[in-house]
Design an enzyme around this catalytic site. Structure first.
Site: not given
Ligand code: RIB
Length: 298
Positions: A42, A44, A248
């Site tokens: 989340k 990154a 995200d």
């Molecule tokens: O929010 C999506 C993310 O949640 C994914 O990329 C996964 O890595 C988890 O962390």
């Protein structure tokens, strides 16, 4: 206008994703259609979309000293994300196992690995070292005490803090006290507030004197300002292929918008449009629009 400077204190994972029309129940084996390996986590994801939007982005985190960690470090470098405070650990890099069904809905298991080893002092130093920093973003895939330390340092220098309480965990009063914006999705809202965000009355009661945005998937997002004003932004109608990383994308874009001095409503509206586009493509970071595409949405 000056450069929008954003820091993310958070997680970086490699996503191992299986796509299958119908997901298996306990004891069942099903055949899937596709397997992918991609950049996720989340923290990154939020950093990468903010960089795609055009922000100067600093990532504060910890990667494994393994092939996964190495490829994330190279990706940050390629995208121009400042990694002065991205440390390495002998603990394996974080990974996420993801299942995506025929409706684009996902189920995710994360193994935090090196993400749980970020050191408080490094997070504080990182925040204090960034010139012209305006926004700091945190999530819940690293230890809460690290986010608390980073947000405390951020508030001490006058930055705005955004907490995405994902995946949900109980939030300390100390962390809430140094959080300016809290951005849950519907599920996290229910865990925080006890009810789904189905009407304005429920949303108004969530206030707590803070600014909040609840992301509502295909319904867009709703802003609950500290004074109780409710503002909704509907999402464009799209065919969802994979919703992974859409929340995200919203958070990172919204942060970019605030850092550019857009109004919160305009930043939310851009966030909804960017997030809606990402669900039409597979993967987390692999689904994120380029800066040129984002410019057409602004
Ligand atoms: O929010 C999506 C993310 O949640 C994914 O990329 C996964 O890595 C988890 O962390």
């Amino acid at each position: 206008m000056g450069k929008a400077v954003v820091a993310v204190v958070g997680s970086a994972m490699i996503d191992l994703t299986a796509y299958a029309k119908n997901l298996p129940v306990a004891g069942q084996t099903v055949e899937g259609e596709l397997f992918t390996t991609g950049f996720g986590g989340k923290g990154a994801n939020q950093a990468v979309i903010a960089a795609h939007c055009g922000a100067e982005v600093h990532f504060i985190g910890k990667l494994g000293r393994d092939l996964f960690g190495q490829s994330i470090a190279e990706n940050f470098n390629k995208l121009g994300i400042n990694s002065d405070f991205v440390d390495r650990s002998d603990t394996p890099n974080g990974v996420a196992h993801i299942w995506v069904d025929g409706n684009g809905e996902n189920r995710i298991i994360i193994i935090p690995g090196a993400n749980y080893e970020i050191e408080k002092e490094r997070a504080i130093q990182g925040i204090n070292s960034i010139k012209d920093l305006s926004i700091v973003i945190g999530q819940c895939e690293i230890k809460q005490e690290i986010t608390l330390a980073a947000f405390t340092a951020a508030k001490a220098r006058g930055c705005t803090t955004i907490l995405n309480p994902a995946p949900y965990q109980q939030l300390s009063q100390e962390l809430l006290a140094v959080t300016d914006w809290i951005i849950p999705n519907e599920t996290e809202f229910k865990e925080l507030h006890g009810q789904l965000p189905t009407n304005d009355e429920i949303l108004e009661n969530f206030r707590n004197g803070k600014n909040s945005i609840v992301t509502l998937g295909s319904e867009g997002a709703v802003l609950i300002s500290a004074d109780g004003t409710i503002t909704r932004t509907p999402a464009p109608k799209v065919q969802a292929l994979d919703t992974t990383g859409a929340g995200d994308a919203f958070v990172g874009t919204f942060a970019y918008g605030l850092a550019c001095n857009k109004t919160a409503t305009d930043a939310m509206s851009l966030g909804v449009r960017v997030a809606s586009l990402t669900v039409t493509r597979k993967g987390a970071q692999s689904s994120y629009p380029t800066q040129a595409e984002i410019a057409t949405l602004s």
